[in-house]
Design a protein around this motif. Structure first.
Motif, PDB file in Angstrom:
ATOM      1  N   ILE A  92       0.867  -1.202   0.000  1.00 49.35           N
ATOM      2  CA  ILE A  92       0.000   0.000   0.000  1.00 49.35           C
ATOM      3  C   ILE A  92       0.894   1.239   0.000  1.00 49.35           C
ATOM      4  CG2 ILE A  92      -1.733   1.290   1.292  1.00 49.35           C
ATOM      5  CD1 ILE A  92      -2.938  -1.333   0.658  1.00 49.35           C
ATOM      6  N   VAL A  93       1.913   1.210   0.862  1.00 44.82           N
ATOM      7  CA  VAL A  93       2.845   2.342   0.976  1.00 44.82           C
ATOM      8  C   VAL A  93       3.566   2.547  -0.356  1.00 44.82           C
ATOM      9  CG1 VAL A  93       4.870   3.221   2.204  1.00 44.82           C
ATOM     10  CG2 VAL A  93       3.140   1.906   3.444  1.00 44.82           C
ATOM     11  N   ASP A  94       3.923   1.455  -1.009  1.00 48.22           N
ATOM     12  CA  ASP A  94       4.663   1.560  -2.283  1.00 48.22           C
ATOM     13  C   ASP A  94       3.789   2.203  -3.352  1.00 48.22           C
ATOM     14  OD1 ASP A  94       6.723  -0.674  -4.281  1.00 48.22           O
ATOM     15  OD2 ASP A  94       7.241   1.155  -3.204  1.00 48.22           O
ATOM     16  N   VAL A  95       2.521   1.828  -3.416  1.00 47.80           N
ATOM     17  CA  VAL A  95       1.607   2.431  -4.416  1.00 47.80           C
ATOM     18  C   VAL A  95       1.413   3.915  -4.092  1.00 47.80           C
ATOM     19  CG1 VAL A  95      -0.731   2.407  -5.388  1.00 47.80           C
ATOM     20  CG2 VAL A  95       0.411   0.242  -4.892  1.00 47.80           C
ATOM     21  N   ALA A  96       1.265   4.244  -2.811  1.00 42.18           N
ATOM     22  CA  ALA A  96       1.084   5.650  -2.413  1.00 42.18           C
ATOM     23  C   ALA A  96       2.336   6.453  -2.753  1.00 42.18           C
ATOM     24  CB  ALA A  96       0.782   5.737  -0.918  1.00 42.18           C
ATOM     25  N   ASN A  97       3.504   5.908  -2.470  1.00 44.52           N
ATOM     26  CA  ASN A  97       4.760   6.609  -2.800  1.00 44.52           C
ATOM     27  C   ASN A  97       4.894   6.810  -4.311  1.00 44.52           C
ATOM     28  OD1 ASN A  97       5.472   6.718  -0.113  1.00 44.52           O
ATOM     29  ND2 ASN A  97       6.807   4.908  -0.190  1.00 44.52           N
ATOM     30  N   PHE A  98       4.465   5.801  -5.055  1.00 38.80           N
ATOM     31  CA  PHE A  98       4.519   5.911  -6.526  1.00 38.80           C
ATOM     32  C   PHE A  98       3.610   7.048  -6.994  1.00 38.80           C
ATOM     33  CE2 PHE A  98       4.799   4.833 -10.877  1.00 38.80           C
ATOM     34  CZ  PHE A  98       3.516   4.807 -11.413  1.00 38.80           C
ATOM     35  N   LEU A  99       2.368   7.059  -6.492  1.00 38.04           N
ATOM     36  CA  LEU A  99       1.412   8.110  -6.895  1.00 38.04           C
ATOM     37  C   LEU A  99       1.944   9.488  -6.478  1.00 38.04           C
ATOM     38  CD1 LEU A  99      -1.903   6.240  -6.037  1.00 38.04           C
ATOM     39  CD2 LEU A  99      -1.295   7.140  -8.305  1.00 38.04           C
ATOM     40  N   ASN A 100       2.531   9.575  -5.281  1.00 38.59           N
ATOM     41  CA  ASN A 100       3.091  10.867  -4.849  1.00 38.59           C
ATOM     42  C   ASN A 100       4.247  11.289  -5.750  1.00 38.59           C
ATOM     43  OD1 ASN A 100       1.279  11.334  -2.779  1.00 38.59           O
ATOM     44  ND2 ASN A 100       2.577  10.420  -1.175  1.00 38.59           N
ATOM     45  N   SER A 101       4.995  10.308  -6.276  1.00 38.79           N
ATOM     46  CA  SER A 101       6.116  10.663  -7.186  1.00 38.79           C
ATOM     47  C   SER A 101       5.560  11.180  -8.517  1.00 38.79           C
ATOM     48  CB  SER A 101       7.017   9.455  -7.429  1.00 38.79           C
ATOM     49  OG  SER A 101       6.441   8.572  -8.388  1.00 38.79           O
ATOM     50  N   MET A 102       4.273  10.938  -8.756  1.00 38.74           N
ATOM     51  CA  MET A 102       3.618  11.458  -9.979  1.00 38.74           C
ATOM     52  C   MET A 102       2.906  12.789  -9.683  1.00 38.74           C
ATOM     53  SD  MET A 102       1.906   7.900 -11.227  1.00 38.74           S
ATOM     54  CE  MET A 102       1.145   8.462 -12.759  1.00 38.74           C
TER      55      MET A 102
END
Ligand code: EPZ
Length: 433
Positions: free
Chosen positions: A195-205
């Motif tokens: 979950i954290v990885d998907v959130a970090n990915f979206l934040n990097s976008m």
């Protein structure tokens, strides 16, 4: 039909490098279509589920290019917004995670269509919480003729309470909310590392997500997302599987490219039953040179003991001294491997969502079938313990989530081969002797 043939009885020793996390990759690959710009994703595990999802993403018009076996470049800019954005049934029947495109396409284009999901047969696996979240954001969701369709004139942030902690619903609703108007709060959110990885990915976008990894995720909608380059975290369950294999075969394995913190529940149980675990910055070593002890396990949402490791620890406990109790609190039907394991001599009784395991000294070889992804991996561990020949069919399930599984095990000294025919099996037996 492909199957594994195994001659067990050899302690696994050596080093293994863990691939990117499948359950993080599936959410991240789906989320990549939420920008018109190019997105480069590294450390993508080369497994069947990620390959099928990338085919589904191409199917809706995005451009997908592999830079190498583990690096993929996705450009959602070629998706036709006014098309029906329908994820074809053939993809969703193969993998459940195609439903992540529901949230990603709804969030970006305000509409989406995906066939009702399939996936490993480990329980009912409803999607009511995904739908509840989409509707809370203002979408209309219809289920007709086996298709789920979503549509929203606009998406408005809202306060969403998840009745059950759900990884998939948390990720899907998070994606639908990142481009919505205003603020969204997801209460009782799942806290898994992916979950954290998907959130970090979206934040990097360019998304604005706070609190991922806790049970309250706060999202402030933004106008649009931009391209990024992102590397996926290591797979906690692949790592845990090799940790259990080291313990069960009384071996000594250095498991590399891991985040030890993600493995805490697994490490704690291994120490409890008498295995040795040494943690380094990005690797763990698991050793065992004596018969393990029994213990009790209850699967729980992260940071509890992961349900995806339940079959693997049950196999290990089936060899331990004494009686162990394993309680599966997440899924209703995740003991299907017990019948197969019993044919190898294990003494396990299943009562409802609990398995009572009386440890035996070792297993006998048998011809068995993988009932689902993680149970299949657990049965491979059991066959690697038996000082005997075994065959495991339906290995397509295992190939969904483990990259180069037999090669990695061979590098650890295992006698395992992927074969097609009876003749291949005889050749293997002649070679091993
Ligand atoms: C994800 O499945 C994983 N799959 C599963 O891994 C994993 O076992 C599971 O999370 C739990 O960690 C992927 O990430 C692709 P859930 P998911 O929604 O999202 C109930 C593997 O081996 N529920 O967290 O489907 C559900 O019935 C796979 O890699 C609802 O009631 O799991 C279950 O009892 C197997 N309504 C519980 O929540 C919903 O809308 C947890 O399910 C959704 C879920």
């Amino acid at each position: 039909m492909e199957q594994y043939v195994i001659k067990g009885g050899i302690p696994l020793e050596g080093e293994v490098v863990i691939a990117g996390a499948k359950n993080a990759a599936l959410g991240i690959l789906a989320a990549a279509v939420m920008t018109d710009q190019e997105v480069k994703i590294e450390n993508v595990p080369n497994v069947r589920d990620t390959r099928v999802l990338l085919q589904a993403i191409e199917g809706i018009g995005a451009r997908v290019r592999y830079e190498d076996e583990h690096t993929v470049i996705i450009c959602g800019g070629t998706i036709r917004p006014n098309s029906d954005l329908c994820v074809d049934d053939e993809f969703i029947r193969k993998i459940r995670a195609s439903y992540y495109l529901l949230g990603a396409l709804l969030g970006k284009y305000k509409h989406s269509q995906v066939a009702l999901p399939g996936g490993c047969d480990i329980g009912a696996r409803p999607i009511d919480l995904h739908i509840k979240g989409f509707e809370a954001l203002g979408a209309k969701v219809d289920i007709l003729n086996g298709m789920i369709s979503t549509h929203a004139d606009e998406l408005i942030g809202n306060h969403i309470y998840m009745d059950v902690t759900s990884v998939g619903a948390t990720i899907n609703v998070m994606m639908a909310a990142v481009l919505a108007e205003g603020k969204t709060t997801i209460e009782n959110a799942a806290k898994e590392p992916h979950i954290v990885d998907v959130a970090n990915f979206l934040n990097s976008m360019g998304a604005n997500i706070k609190g991922a990894g806790t049970d309250v995720i706060r999202i402030r909608g933004v106008r649009e997302l931009h391209g990024t380059t992102y590397s996926i975290i290591p797979d906690q369950i692949e790592a845990g599987t090799f940790m259990m294999a080291a313990a069960a075969t009384k071996g000594n394995i250095l498991i590399k490219n891991v985040i030890p913190k993600h493995l805490e529940a697994i490490t704690s149980k291994l120490l409890e039953i008498g295995a040795r675990v040494i943690e380094y910055d990005d690797s763990v070593r698991v050793m065992c040179d004596k018969r393990l002890k029994s213990t009790n396990v209850k699967t729980l949402p992260y940071p509890g003991f992961p349900t995806d490791m339940q079959p693997q620890i049950s196999v290990t406990l089936a060899l331990s001294k004494g009686t162990s109790i394993v309680t599966e609190s997440i899924f209703e039907n995740r003991f299907k491997y017990v019948a197969e394991l019993s044919r190898m001599g294990a003494k396990i009784r299943v009562e409802g969502n609990t398995a009572i395991i009386d440890g035996v000294e070792t297993f006998a070889g048998a011809a068995i079938a993988a009932p689902d992804l993680r149970a299949g991996a657990a049965l491979v561990i059991a066959a690697l313990v038996a000082d005997d020949y075994s065959t495991i069919s339906d290995i397509k399930y295992i190939q969904r989530g483990y990259e180069k599984f037999e090669e990695k095990l061979q590098a650890l000294g295992a006698h395992i081969e992927k074969v097609e025919t009876e003749k291949d099996i005889q050749k293997f037996k002649l070679k091993i002797g």
